[in-house]
Design an enzyme around this catalytic site. Structure first.
Site, PDB file in Angstrom:
ATOM      1  CE1 TYR A 146       4.503   8.050   1.966  1.00 31.79           C
ATOM      2  CE2 TYR A 146       5.357   5.828   2.306  1.00 31.79           C
ATOM      3  CZ  TYR A 146       5.569   7.161   2.008  1.00 31.79           C
ATOM      4  OH  TYR A 146       6.836   7.605   1.742  1.00 31.79           O
ATOM      5  CG  ASP A 241       1.190  -0.040  -2.402  1.00 30.94           C
ATOM      6  OD1 ASP A 241       2.011  -0.954  -2.174  1.00 30.94           O
ATOM      7  OD2 ASP A 241       1.418   1.152  -2.132  1.00 30.94           O
ATOM      8  CE  LYS A 269       7.236  -1.657   3.804  1.00 25.90           C
ATOM      9  NZ  LYS A 269       8.352  -0.756   4.105  1.00 25.90           N
TER      10      LYS A 269
END
Length: 425
Positions: A146, A241, A269
């Site tokens: 994702y 990623d 994050k």
């Protein structure tokens, strides 16, 4: 136990009137686990407190953000000072350069980088840059990975949206999805076959080096290194990623762990210290194509927000302290060893790396998204409800990672293991 959550349920019913599903990100609705949303009032350390007054020990940690735990004193202090100076200017500050230097010192492959507000935005920008640099259109990703909710990457995606040219979401034109090829994770032969037939059209491979959005799935021996080799061979870019793995698996992320150097990297994050911040960056010659120096456009009013930058600076300074990752790894290894023993008789498998882990029920191995989808989702839903009833909050999806932090203590960890051991669902 079953803590009373009357106030949370009422808050959710009121939210539904103005917010689709009553939530601002779908997985928070808890539909996949047969629950209604938890409404949080505050958090501290590893505990979250809901508006009913219940206290839960948290192993989701805002989806991995709080590696130091909630409300870390030095990060909170840096944020308070930043807020007092002003929360946004739309004009550069030195904090952006300070955090950029810190990121580069840990992840040298990010020779130059730009801050944005979310992982989705970072990945979207990195893909545009890869296409601009190579002059090619096709992007290769992997099933179950994702990369945010940008149109061209909602193809066989994991996370809350769980084939070639087929979008995982309505509203995405087939013509967009057709420019993204999704292959099985860990399938080197599929990668080789695709590049033999379409290698001159491929702008980039984007990959979570350790996927965490189909649950934690480890790359097989030689898989990531082959991606590096084949992209160099065909003139495509390799994009890591590391929105989740960056500053989580090591100070230098997964690329440091595996000894590989991608062309572009996205982080998020942890880098924002609990505020909306992310970054994309890589080789200086590629980043030179970004406006205002080059013709690849990207912008953001709140990018490099001074409060987020100060939170990120202080977070990375704490993480840079002597022995931080060694201590976290030692704690994680002991906990995961005990947890693995506790599920020996439960027809479940524990996938883990560093301070990230996922429990899959009803399977004996998970090496790909197809494996993950075979796991027993109903049993996971029962497990989630059971853990919630015993005052533990875990990531509310069978396709997500759970996380440890520096703030988790021996008591919380041993109690978690004992609670899992007693699960009979």
């Amino acid at each position: 136990m079953n803590p009373d959550r009357t106030a949370s349920r009422q808050a959710w019913l009121e939210a539904i009137d103005r917010i689709p599903g009553g939530v601002n990100s779908p997985v928070r609705a808890l539909r996949a686990v047969g629950e209604t949303p938890l409404f949080v009032e505050r958090a501290d350390g590893v505990r979250i407190f809901d508006i009913d007054g219940n206290c839960f020990t948290d192993f989701c940690l805002s989806w991995g953000v709080f590696i130091l735990g909630y409300n870390h004193p030095s990060v909170a202090g840096a944020v308070q000072q930043a807020v007092a100076r002003g929360t946004s200017y739309g004009i550069p500050t030195v904090h952006e350069t300070t955090l950029a230097r810190l990121v580069n010192s840990h992840i040298p492959s990010m020779e130059k980088l730009r801050f944005v507000n979310s992982g989705t935005e970072a990945v979207m920008s990195a893909v545009r840059l890869a296409r601009g640099y190579t002059g090619r259109d096709l992007i290769v990703k992997f099933d179950g990975c994702y990369h945010g909710h940008a149109d061209h990457l909602l193809v066989s995606a994991g996370s809350g949206v769980a084939s070639l040219g087929k979008s995982s979401s309505a509203g995405v034109p087939d013509s967009f999805a057709a420019l993204t090829v999704s292959l099985p994770f860990n399938d080197i032969d599929a990668v080789d076959c695709l590049f033999r037939t379409k290698g001159d059209r491929i702008a980039a491979i984007i990959v979570e080096p350790v996927p965490a959005n189909m649950g934690v799935v480890l790359p097989g021996d030689g898989f990531l290194s082959r991606l590096r080799e084949i992209t160099l061979q065909y003139g495509a870019l390799l994009v890591f990623d590391e929105v989740i793995t960056g500053f989580r698996l090591s100070a230098g992320g997964a690329q440091q762990l595996f000894g590989l150097t991608p062309d572009l990297t996205t982080v998020g994050k942890i880098v924002g210290g609990g505020f909306p911040a992310a970054a994309f960056g890589g080789r200086a010659d590629i980043m030179a194509l970004l406006a205002p120096d080059g013709e690849v456009y990207q912008a953001g009013t709140l990018s490099g927000n001074p409060v987020a930058m100060c939170a990120g600076i202080e977070t990375l300074r704490v993480l840079s302290g002597d022995g931080f990752y060694r201590r976290l790894e030692t704690k994680s290894d002991a906990f995961l060893s005990a947890l693995r023993e506790s599920i020996r008789d439960k027809d479940a498998v524990l996938n883990s790396t560093g301070s990230m882990f996922t429990l899959f029920f009803g399977v004996d191995r998970v090496h790909s998204f197809d494996d993950a989808k075979k796991a027993d989702r109903e049993r996971f839903a029962r497990f989630f409800r059971y853990m919630l009833a015993h005052d533990f909050y875990i990531s509310p999806s069978p396709f997500e990672a759970h996380f440890l932090s520096a703030a988790h203590g021996e008591d919380e960890l041993s109690r978690f293991v004992d609670t899992v051991a007693a699960f009979r669902g």
